[in-house]
Design a protein around this motif. Structure first.
Motif, short mmCIF file in Angstrom:
data_model
loop_
_atom_site.label_atom_id
_atom_site.label_comp_id
_atom_site.label_asym_id
_atom_site.label_seq_id
_atom_site.Cartn_x
_atom_site.Cartn_y
_atom_site.Cartn_z
N VAL A 70 35.62 7.56 31.63
CA VAL A 70 36.23 7.13 33.11
C VAL A 70 36.82 8.49 33.66
O VAL A 70 37.11 9.30 32.75
N ALA A 71 37.29 8.72 34.85
CA ALA A 71 37.96 9.60 35.49
C ALA A 71 39.33 9.64 34.94
O ALA A 71 40.09 8.55 34.76
N GLY A 72 39.98 10.74 34.74
CA GLY A 72 41.64 10.59 34.37
C GLY A 72 41.83 12.10 34.02
O GLY A 72 41.40 13.00 34.06
N THR A 73 43.24 11.95 33.43
CA THR A 73 43.79 13.25 32.96
C THR A 73 44.10 13.09 31.41
O THR A 73 44.51 11.97 30.81
N VAL A 74 43.83 14.09 30.63
CA VAL A 74 43.84 14.29 29.20
C VAL A 74 45.14 14.18 28.98
O VAL A 74 45.89 15.15 29.33
N LEU A 75 45.82 13.32 28.22
CA LEU A 75 47.22 13.33 27.63
C LEU A 75 47.49 14.02 26.44
O LEU A 75 48.64 14.56 26.33
N ASP A 76 46.41 13.90 25.46
CA ASP A 76 46.57 14.40 24.03
C ASP A 76 45.11 14.54 23.57
O ASP A 76 44.38 13.68 23.78
N MET A 77 45.05 15.25 22.52
CA MET A 77 44.00 15.36 21.57
C MET A 77 44.34 15.33 20.20
O MET A 77 45.35 15.46 19.86
N ASN A 78 43.45 14.85 19.53
CA ASN A 78 43.57 14.67 18.15
C ASN A 78 43.52 16.02 17.38
O ASN A 78 42.37 16.38 16.96
N GLU A 79 44.73 16.44 16.95
CA GLU A 79 44.66 17.81 16.12
C GLU A 79 43.97 17.91 15.04
O GLU A 79 43.59 18.62 14.45
N LEU A 80 44.04 16.36 14.28
CA LEU A 80 43.29 16.32 12.88
C LEU A 80 42.00 16.88 12.93
O LEU A 80 41.51 17.34 11.81
N LEU A 81 41.33 16.57 13.94
CA LEU A 81 39.93 16.80 13.91
C LEU A 81 39.45 18.35 13.73
O LEU A 81 38.48 18.87 13.31
N ALA A 82 40.44 19.40 14.33
CA ALA A 82 40.26 20.77 14.35
C ALA A 82 40.26 21.18 12.93
O ALA A 82 39.57 21.87 12.48
N GLU A 83 41.28 20.64 12.03
CA GLU A 83 41.47 20.92 10.56
C GLU A 83 40.43 20.31 9.73
O GLU A 83 40.12 20.74 8.66
#
Length: 125
Positions: A70-83
């Motif tokens: 859906v349309a919207g603004t990203v509030l946060d991303m899951n930093e665990l996935l980078a690691e």
């Protein structure tokens, strides 16, 4: 339990109590991709249009775009996935969420498939 909805692109959306949405990929999607080796997520504050490519998942087999449900603004991303990108393979529909979104139109989520409809969709592939 929070309400879950699904897209034909195999993303899941969890409607949180505060009206925000948590987005990830389904178990079906991670199985099709195989061993996940890299995840690129959208930055907090990014404004997304519905259907816009906003993240990338790379596996040993292929790279796949993830689209804004859906349309919207990203509030946060899951930093665990980078690691630990392999978390997507182990727990795709909970701990390995991709990003949280403040929807422009919160009602848009109701147009998506519920779990039963998604299962029927997957079985028809």
């Amino acid at each position: 339990m929070a309400e879950m909805r699904y897209t034909k692109e195999h993303e899941w959306v969890r409607l949180e109590e505060d009206g925000t949405l948590t987005v990830g990929i389904t178990d079906h999607a991670q199985e099709a991709l195989g061993d996940i080796v890299f995840v690129e997520l959208p930055e907090s504050g990014r404004v997304l249009a519905e259907g816009e490519s906003c993240a990338v998942v790379e596996s040993v087999k292929a790279a796949s775009d993830i689209y804004a449900p859906v349309a919207g603004t990203v509030l946060d991303m899951n930093e665990l996935l980078a690691e630990d990108p392999s978390l997507v393979n182990r727990d795709p529909e909970d701990e390995a969420w991709f990003f949280r979104l403040e929807p422009t139109n919160p009602e848009a989520v109701h147009a998506m498939m519920d779990e039963e409809a998604y299962q029927s969709f997957v079985e028809s592939l």
